[in-house]
Scaffold this active site. Structure first.
Site, short mmCIF file in Angstrom:
data_model
loop_
_atom_site.label_atom_id
_atom_site.label_comp_id
_atom_site.label_asym_id
_atom_site.label_seq_id
_atom_site.Cartn_x
_atom_site.Cartn_y
_atom_site.Cartn_z
NE ARG A 69 -1.25 2.39 3.02
CZ ARG A 69 -0.69 3.46 3.57
NH1 ARG A 69 -0.49 4.56 2.87
NH2 ARG A 69 -0.26 3.42 4.83
CG HIS B 146 4.73 4.71 9.09
ND1 HIS B 146 3.91 3.78 8.47
CD2 HIS B 146 5.34 5.38 8.08
CE1 HIS B 146 4.02 3.90 7.15
NE2 HIS B 146 4.88 4.86 6.89
CG HIS C 30 9.04 7.77 5.94
ND1 HIS C 30 8.30 8.60 5.16
CD2 HIS C 30 8.28 6.67 6.14
CE1 HIS C 30 7.13 8.02 4.89
NE2 HIS C 30 7.09 6.87 5.48
CB CYS D 131 12.10 5.16 -6.00
SG CYS D 131 13.04 5.21 -7.53
MG MG Z 1 5.46 5.55 4.85
#
Ligand code: MG
Length: 310
Positions: free
Chosen positions: A26, A219, A221, A252
């Site tokens: 997702r 969560h 990054h 990416c």
């Molecule tokens: Mg994320």
């Protein structure tokens, strides 16, 4: 010689077991520049489950005009072989998305909220109070259908428009989502700027406000290279659910819009070394990300995938 597993050397104060909440299909694919065939999305989810991931977020029912990468949400779910005991949550932005998800037999959903006014306005076209007013009926209808709701809270550690985000503002936002009926809240470092002391302070603020850290996920990054350090700080503080993306999907290295999701392989390598159980078979996971890199036509940005497949 390539070492294929870390030496096991535990640290004190960590949970014996961690739930790895896989968001790649997702959160990863929605940020990919290209479209992935529906059949490959299903294969990805099934391979991730076969590698031992207990929760795999499958897709999102946002409007196809907004996220064309996930326009085939219903088709992905329709042909998916679901295993007992595994959770397959999907993101729903509103009541319409929830109805579509429930029609597909979904039993776990997630909703999206912002900790900051600026991002709520840009992402949801609403102020903070309006955002909760919009989410309230979605959460209520989910609960009425017997479906658990995870709340994603973005910009918890910094906001590109507002800069630093006060800890008490995030604590209030988490409390609001739990009051609405969310069964858990995932704290998003959407731009990857947080550091371990910040993580500990925020989690300490939540505990002081009476929030049980069993209902809190993180969560992170890796945009600024802080994701694993922040994860370790969160686990030391009592968090037991960590979001990550197989192969670092969505991060990416060649795209300017790189979001830098923490790679599941990098997370599992660290947890394996620490002796924290995840149930994930790292070799099968790496093989999956390696296959997916072929589908996407570019190498995985995960350090562990690169080290084990180089
Ligand atoms: Mg994320």
């Amino acid at each position: 010689m390539t070492l294929r597993s870390p030496q096991r050397e535990p640290l004190p104060g960590l949970p014996p077991e961690v739930v790895v909440w896989e968001v790649g299909p997702r959160d990863g694919l929605q940020n990919e520049p290209g479209l992935v065939p529906t059949e490959a999305k299903r294969e990805l989810v099934e391979r991730l489950v076969a590698a031992g991931l207990p929760v795999v977020e499958v897709t999102s029912f946002v409007r196809p005009e907004w996220v064309p990468q996930l326009a085939d949400a219903a088709e992905v779910l329709a042909g998916l072989h679901r295993r007992d005991g595994v959770r397959y949550p999907v993101l729903v932005p509103n009541e319409r998305g929830l109805v579509r998800a429930l029609d597909c037999g979904v039993r776990d959903v997630a909703v999206f909220a912002s900790a900051t006014e600026s991002f709520a306005r840009r992402n949801l076209n609403r102020g903070l109070d309006e955002q909760y007013a919009m989410l309230a009926p979605v959460v209520a209808a989910s609960l009425a259908a017997g479906v658990g709701v995870r709340g994603y809270l973005s910009m918890c550690f910094g906001d590109p428009w507002e800069g630093h985000v006060p800890v008490d503002q995030v604590v209030r936002a988490v409390a609001r989502l739990l009051e609405l009926g969310c069964s858990e809240v995932s704290l998003g470092d959407t731009i990857g700027v947080g550091t371990p002391g910040h993580v500990r302070t925020l989690l300490g603020g939540l505990s002081a406000a009476g929030v049980d850290l069993d209902v809190v996920g993180v969560h992170f990054h890796d945009t600024y290279g802080q994701a694993l350090a922040n994860t370790l700080a969160a686990l030391e503080a009592g968090v037991r659910t960590v979001d990550s993306s197989a192969g670092g999907l969505g991060g990416c290295p060649y795209a300017k819009s790189a979001t830098g999701n923490l790679a599941t392989e990098d997370l599992v390598w660290m947890l394996d070394g620490l002796g924290v159980r995840t149930g994930v078979d790292l070799e099968r996971l790496v093989a999956t990300s390696s296959w997916l890199a072929g589908v996407l036509g570019r190498p995985s940005p995960s350090r562990v995938v690169r080290a084990l497949t180089g």
